[in-house]
Structure formats: structure tokens, C-alpha cells
Motif scaffolding. Sequence first.
Motif, mmCIF file in Angstrom:
data_model
loop_
_atom_site.group_PDB
_atom_site.id
_atom_site.type_symbol
_atom_site.label_atom_id
_atom_site.label_comp_id
_atom_site.label_asym_id
_atom_site.label_seq_id
_atom_site.Cartn_x
_atom_site.Cartn_y
_atom_site.Cartn_z
ATOM 1 N N GLU A 162 0.810 -1.211 0.000
ATOM 2 C CA GLU A 162 0.000 0.000 0.000
ATOM 3 C C GLU A 162 0.850 1.270 0.000
ATOM 4 O OE1 GLU A 162 0.339 -2.159 2.330
ATOM 5 O OE2 GLU A 162 0.471 -1.268 4.315
ATOM 6 N N ALA A 163 2.179 1.100 -0.125
ATOM 7 C CA ALA A 163 3.053 2.272 -0.200
ATOM 8 C C ALA A 163 2.662 3.099 -1.415
ATOM 9 C CB ALA A 163 4.506 1.830 -0.302
ATOM 10 N N LEU A 164 2.652 4.414 -1.247
ATOM 11 C CA LEU A 164 2.209 5.283 -2.337
ATOM 12 C C LEU A 164 3.391 5.735 -3.185
ATOM 13 C CD1 LEU A 164 -0.460 7.460 -0.498
ATOM 14 C CD2 LEU A 164 -0.804 5.431 -1.914
ATOM 15 N N VAL A 165 3.172 5.702 -4.474
ATOM 16 C CA VAL A 165 4.218 6.048 -5.428
ATOM 17 C C VAL A 165 3.869 7.388 -6.071
ATOM 18 C CG1 VAL A 165 5.450 5.297 -7.505
ATOM 19 C CG2 VAL A 165 4.609 3.595 -5.864
ATOM 20 N N GLN A 166 4.879 8.210 -6.232
ATOM 21 C CA GLN A 166 4.705 9.533 -6.819
ATOM 22 C C GLN A 166 5.833 9.760 -7.821
ATOM 23 O OE1 GLN A 166 5.551 12.629 -4.009
ATOM 24 N NE2 GLN A 166 4.458 14.199 -5.166
ATOM 25 N N LEU B 99 -0.463 6.723 -6.199
ATOM 26 C CA LEU B 99 -1.047 5.395 -6.386
ATOM 27 C C LEU B 99 -0.210 4.381 -5.621
ATOM 28 C CD1 LEU B 99 -2.080 5.098 -10.161
ATOM 29 C CD2 LEU B 99 -3.589 5.229 -8.180
ATOM 30 N N SER B 100 -0.885 3.414 -5.031
ATOM 31 C CA SER B 100 -0.172 2.383 -4.279
ATOM 32 C C SER B 100 0.466 1.375 -5.232
ATOM 33 C CB SER B 100 -1.131 1.666 -3.339
ATOM 34 O OG SER B 100 -2.127 1.007 -4.080
ATOM 35 N N VAL B 101 1.442 0.654 -4.712
ATOM 36 C CA VAL B 101 2.104 -0.398 -5.484
ATOM 37 C C VAL B 101 1.053 -1.383 -6.005
ATOM 38 C CG1 VAL B 101 3.731 -2.326 -5.313
ATOM 39 C CG2 VAL B 101 4.241 -0.154 -4.167
ATOM 40 N N MET B 102 0.109 -1.688 -5.132
ATOM 41 C CA MET B 102 -0.962 -2.615 -5.495
ATOM 42 C C MET B 102 -1.808 -2.086 -6.660
ATOM 43 S SD MET B 102 -2.012 -5.438 -4.145
ATOM 44 C CE MET B 102 -3.100 -6.161 -2.967
ATOM 45 N N GLU B 103 -2.167 -0.827 -6.591
ATOM 46 C CA GLU B 103 -2.974 -0.238 -7.662
ATOM 47 C C GLU B 103 -2.198 -0.216 -8.973
ATOM 48 O OE1 GLU B 103 -3.901 3.103 -5.123
ATOM 49 O OE2 GLU B 103 -5.860 3.264 -6.090
ATOM 50 N N LEU B 104 -0.911 0.110 -8.867
ATOM 51 C CA LEU B 104 -0.090 0.131 -10.079
ATOM 52 C C LEU B 104 -0.061 -1.241 -10.737
ATOM 53 C CD1 LEU B 104 2.892 2.389 -8.979
ATOM 54 C CD2 LEU B 104 1.228 2.866 -10.780
ATOM 55 N N ALA B 105 0.047 -2.277 -9.915
ATOM 56 C CA ALA B 105 0.080 -3.637 -10.457
ATOM 57 C C ALA B 105 -1.195 -3.920 -11.245
ATOM 58 C CB ALA B 105 0.253 -4.649 -9.330
ATOM 59 N N ALA B 106 -2.313 -3.477 -10.708
ATOM 60 C CA ALA B 106 -3.586 -3.692 -11.403
ATOM 61 C C ALA B 106 -3.628 -2.898 -12.708
ATOM 62 C CB ALA B 106 -4.752 -3.293 -10.499
ATOM 63 N N ASP C 125 15.224 3.851 -6.665
ATOM 64 C CA ASP C 125 16.683 3.886 -6.566
ATOM 65 C C ASP C 125 17.284 4.865 -7.558
ATOM 66 O OD1 ASP C 125 16.696 2.048 -4.564
ATOM 67 O OD2 ASP C 125 17.150 0.328 -5.845
ATOM 68 N N SER C 126 16.658 4.983 -8.731
ATOM 69 C CA SER C 126 17.196 5.892 -9.740
ATOM 70 C C SER C 126 16.619 7.295 -9.576
ATOM 71 C CB SER C 126 16.897 5.355 -11.148
ATOM 72 O OG SER C 126 15.511 5.401 -11.400
ATOM 73 N N GLY C 127 15.838 7.507 -8.527
ATOM 74 C CA GLY C 127 15.301 8.844 -8.279
ATOM 75 C C GLY C 127 14.163 9.224 -9.189
ATOM 76 N N SER C 128 13.548 8.269 -9.841
ATOM 77 C CA SER C 128 12.454 8.569 -10.769
ATOM 78 C C SER C 128 11.103 8.680 -10.068
ATOM 79 C CB SER C 128 12.352 7.489 -11.853
ATOM 80 O OG SER C 128 13.587 7.366 -12.520
ATOM 81 N N VAL C 129 10.988 8.010 -8.929
ATOM 82 C CA VAL C 129 9.759 8.123 -8.141
ATOM 83 C C VAL C 129 10.115 8.323 -6.669
ATOM 84 C CG1 VAL C 129 8.384 6.623 -9.665
ATOM 85 C CG2 VAL C 129 9.557 5.639 -7.683
ATOM 86 N N ARG C 130 9.163 8.895 -5.975
ATOM 87 C CA ARG C 130 9.241 8.945 -4.524
ATOM 88 C C ARG C 130 8.259 7.938 -3.971
ATOM 89 N NH1 ARG C 130 8.781 15.324 -3.625
ATOM 90 N NH2 ARG C 130 10.565 15.724 -4.957
ATOM 91 N N ILE C 131 8.606 7.365 -2.843
ATOM 92 C CA ILE C 131 7.710 6.400 -2.204
ATOM 93 C C ILE C 131 7.335 6.940 -0.825
ATOM 94 C CG2 ILE C 131 7.480 4.047 -1.359
ATOM 95 C CD1 ILE C 131 9.555 3.221 -3.451
#
Lengths: 208, 133
Positions: free
Chosen positions: B45-49, B75-82, B100-106
Amino acid sequence: MAFPRSDVAPAGAPSTAAPGPTAETAPTVVKIVIAGGFAVGKTTFIGSLSDIEPLSTEAAMTEHSVGVDDAGGVSDRKTTTTVAMDFGRISLPGNLWLYLFGTPGQDRFLFMWDDLVQGAIGAVVLVDTERLEQCFPAVDYFEARQIPFVVAVNCFDGVARHQLEDVREALAVPAHVPMLYTDARARAATKQTLISLVQLAMQRLQTA
Amino acid sequence: MIPVDPLDFPADEADDEADDRAYAVRPYALTGGRTRATKPDLALEALVQAVASPDTLGLTPERRRILELTAHQFLSVMELAAHVELPVGIVRVIVSDLADSGSVRIHGLSSTSTAPATSLSVLESVLNGISSL
């Protein structure tokens, strides 16, 4: 913790940043697990409350567990094969997001539960009294890990076919676990189910 | 510019695939065969930005899609998977790499002792929120 703080841009972040939702504060995320056997009404339960159309994703990493379905004689009631996990999201005041994760209750899926229940408020075990045995693993799992959970007997067609105390006895659910009727299709009923669970979780925190 | 992960397949081949659903490769090819994320406790459920633009060169289709999806919303990791129609374990690996590459924040990385669910005031807000639905 090995991760950069989320409010600090990681080192080496591209300077040509996309106009992301930077002005907003990320919501506080909480989750509740909805466990139960196949075709017991998990997706309906989630859909009755979710802001988003319930989504589905494969939870398993390995291919061998994908596509297994033991719905057997009840496949007419639920034809979608679900090793997939269903989930929904509810936005609550105070920038809170509540995720509802539906997960198959069979014991062969228990390996993925540790991930699911980590940090969860607790769980709802959704019960179909016609197939009680499907929720034994879930009850055992939450009980053993002292995760707050309530047992919700889904009343298909709005009819309660069994006394709650009979179900409690049949499932060997301890007296301290709340048990209630619900109707996965009715928002008022599913809401009440979640309220019972959150109240239980709060009691646990207060007495801890 | 984001360093291109050597594990990514060449962008010019993958770019023409307009249909994100039609992956011609097995999911593990997208993760370089790895099944473990560099952030193993990345919560579902971690949110990705998104931080990087989805137009960044060298992105695989699913990475670009993840950046598009999270450019204007969390969006959460789970939602992204869907949404990208990949198993959540695979998406976990990809999101870890993107972080890791700085493309998203969690946000809300992992469920530690400070998990919101262990805060009485958070639970109170949840209770009030559900009650007023």
C-alpha cells in the motif's frame, strides 16, 4: 531505515522533474484485510464501500499458483478465477486513505498473508455458512498472530440461516472475537462491519 | 537524465508497443530475472509519486506507464500492479528500481512500529471517517 525520507528528493533526482503532486501531502495510508473463501462475497463487500471500482491484481510471484481455482460446484456464482487479490480504496477526511484488500482464505495462499497483514488495522473474516471450512485457516492465522479480526457472516439474499453462536461454535472462534451478520451488498452493513473491527483494534491498543 | 538500467531492454524496440497490456515478454524479463525488490519491505500500500517525466528516454513501457500514472496522483504499489496488469511482485521490483534511480518517490515505505494503524489518533480518524460514509 535504508531509504531516503520521502519528503526529501533523492540524490541524483532529475532536475527536469515532472509536475507531480508535489504540492499535496501524501495521504496517510491504512488497510484492512478482507479474508474469505472463494465466492463468499469479498469483491462485493469491497465494492460496496470503495471509491474506486474494485481492482484486481495477481498476488503470487510464481506462475504455478496462477489460474488455480477450486470454486468447484459454486463456479456459477463466481466465474472469475481468483488467485488474484481484489482491493478497493476509501478516502476519509484528514487525508486518510483506507485500502481494503480481499484475499483468498485457503491455506495454500497463507504465504502471501504476512505481506498483507503487515501494518494492517486488522481483518474481517467473511463467512459463508454453507462452506464454513473455508475460513478455518483465516481464523487460525489471525488468532495465532493476535491480529484484531472480526468474523462477519455474510447473509446471502439478506437471510440469516444460522445463529451466530452456532457459527462461533462450529468455527471454534474464541469468545473475545466479535461476530456479526453482514450483507456484502449493503453499504450500511459493510460499514458496520468495519466499524466493529476498528473499535476492536482501538480497544487492543488501549489495553496493550 | 536518468541512468539507463542495463537490465532494461532497448527502448527503440519496446517503444512502438502502444498497447501496454500486450507484453510479449515474460514478467521476469522485466525485472532482469529478479524476484526480490531492492526494498524488500516495500509495502503493497506504499504510495508512489512520479518525480521523473514519463518522456525520459530509455524507459521501458511499463516504467513509462508507472510514471504516467503517478504523475498527477498518488497510487499504491498494489494499484499500479492492477493498472499495468503485472503481478504485484514484479511491480514491486520495478518500483524499487525507479525509486533507486530517483524517478519516483515512495511514501509510507514499510510497515514499521510507527505504522499508522498503531496510532490511536489515526484509528479514531478512521472510525469517524467510516462512520460518516
